[in-house]
Design an enzyme around this catalytic site. Structure first.
Site, PDB file in Angstrom:
ATOM      1  N   ASP A  26     -98.077  19.548  11.515  1.00 47.07           N
ATOM      2  CA  ASP A  26     -96.685  19.555  11.087  1.00 47.07           C
ATOM      3  C   ASP A  26     -96.659  19.196   9.604  1.00 47.07           C
ATOM      4  O   ASP A  26     -97.657  18.706   9.055  1.00 47.07           O
ATOM      5  CB  ASP A  26     -95.928  18.522  11.941  1.00 47.07           C
ATOM      6  CG  ASP A  26     -94.541  18.266  11.428  1.00 47.07           C
ATOM      7  OD1 ASP A  26     -93.805  19.235  11.182  1.00 47.07           O
ATOM      8  OD2 ASP A  26     -94.182  17.077  11.260  1.00 47.07           O
ATOM      9  N   ASP A  28     -93.383  17.898   7.361  1.00 47.43           N
ATOM     10  CA  ASP A  28     -92.566  16.734   6.964  1.00 47.43           C
ATOM     11  C   ASP A  28     -92.843  15.552   7.889  1.00 47.43           C
ATOM     12  O   ASP A  28     -92.781  15.676   9.115  1.00 47.43           O
ATOM     13  CB  ASP A  28     -91.078  17.096   7.041  1.00 47.43           C
ATOM     14  CG  ASP A  28     -90.701  18.137   6.010  1.00 47.43           C
ATOM     15  OD1 ASP A  28     -90.447  17.763   4.865  1.00 47.43           O
ATOM     16  OD2 ASP A  28     -90.681  19.336   6.365  1.00 47.43           O
ATOM     17  N   ASP A 204     -94.664  14.342  13.890  1.00 47.81           N
ATOM     18  CA  ASP A 204     -93.990  13.036  13.855  1.00 47.81           C
ATOM     19  C   ASP A 204     -92.663  12.985  14.590  1.00 47.81           C
ATOM     20  O   ASP A 204     -92.089  11.909  14.735  1.00 47.81           O
ATOM     21  CB  ASP A 204     -93.707  12.646  12.392  1.00 47.81           C
ATOM     22  CG  ASP A 204     -92.642  13.533  11.781  1.00 47.81           C
ATOM     23  OD1 ASP A 204     -92.811  14.765  11.818  1.00 47.81           O
ATOM     24  OD2 ASP A 204     -91.625  13.007  11.297  1.00 47.81           O
TER      25      ASP A 204
HETATM   26 MG   LIG Z   1     -92.145  16.539  10.997  1.00 47.49          MG
END
Ligand SMILES: [Mg+2]
Length: 263
Positions: A26, A28, A204
């Protein structure tokens, strides 16, 4: 979910092999720290260098799997040009550079955009963002508006079918189409150079949980960055710790290849 994830520090990179690992990351909150504004993020130069080394040692089996459009990722990682799944799986660029996009019906998006833009305009600090197949309201600068933003999105969506709400970190998004990050990883895993390898996915956000379950189905490795309930098998306390672990992985892969070459 099955119990608590193990700390990432317990995942020894030397147990992984560059020729049999497929990396899905991923963007961000995983590679890049989250910033006040989505355009304000940056990836440390040292991280770009680590990605370049990992791409080389895995022979290209490294893809970014993100909610952002592919073009954003190219801009942030330039001159790196990696395989990318963008907009939560709605668009994808393969390792061969072939680009595809899931067919979506944006009927009704015009009215939705107008309603949510009006809501954002009436609440300074909210950021209204449109992408192909997606409308997002970011409330990082006005966290107290989380409930109001969710209510506005649900109200705007009333009566529309085929659209989904994704609640992420300080963002609520309306997405067309059924594609997910998990679908994107499954599609990459059918193609070279990913095919036949063990997938590793790190992310996240709650929108990454489908992908954690997807890699678990192929006995892969899943890494959750930061706190929160997760189906992932490992947890990194934050982006710094994860980037440090990636650096160890790059070192390990490079040294394994040098050993193989008898250097
Ligand atoms: Mg993310």
């Amino acid at each position: 979910m099955t119990g608590q994830p193990a700390p990432l520090i317990s995942l020894d990179p030397s147990n992984l092999k560059p020729e049999s690992t497929a990396l899905f990351l991923d963007f961000d909150g995983t590679l890049a720290d989250i910033a006040e504004h989505p355009d304000a993020v940056s990836v440390p130069a040292v991280t770009c260098d680590i990605l370049r080394r990992l791409e080389r040692s895995t022979q290209g089996a490294l893809a970014i799997v993100t909610g952002r459009p592919i073009d954003h990722i190219d801009r942030f990682l330039a001159p790196l040009y990696l395989p990318v799944a963008g907009v939560h799986g709605l668009e994808r660029r393969t390792a061969r550079g072939t680009r595809s996009a899931v067919a979506i019906d944006e009927k009704g998006f015009g009215a939705l955009k107008r309603k949510l833009k009006a809501f954002a305009d009436a609440n300074p600090g909210l950021l209204f963002e449109t992408k192909r197949g997606s409308i997002a309201l970011h409330y990082r600068q006005r966290p107290e508006l989380a409930d109001a933003a969710a209510a506005a999105v649900h109200a705007a969506l009333d009566g529309h079918s085929g659209l989904h709400i994704l609640s992420g970190k300080m963002v609520i998004e309306i997405k067309a189409g059924e594609a997910t990050k998990a679908d994107a990883i499954a599609a990459f895993m059918k193609e070279l150079p990913f095919r036949g390898r063990r997938p590793l996915f790190a992310g996240d956000d709650v929108t990454d949980e489908d992908a954690f379950r997807e890699v678990a189905r192929s006995e892969g490795i899943s890494i959750k960055i930061g706190s929160g309930t997760t189906a992932a098998s490992f947890r990194s306390e934050g982006t710094d710790a994860f980037r440090a672990w990636l650096a160890r992985l790059a070192d390990c892969f490079d040294s394994q290849l040098l050993t193989e070459q008898g250097l």
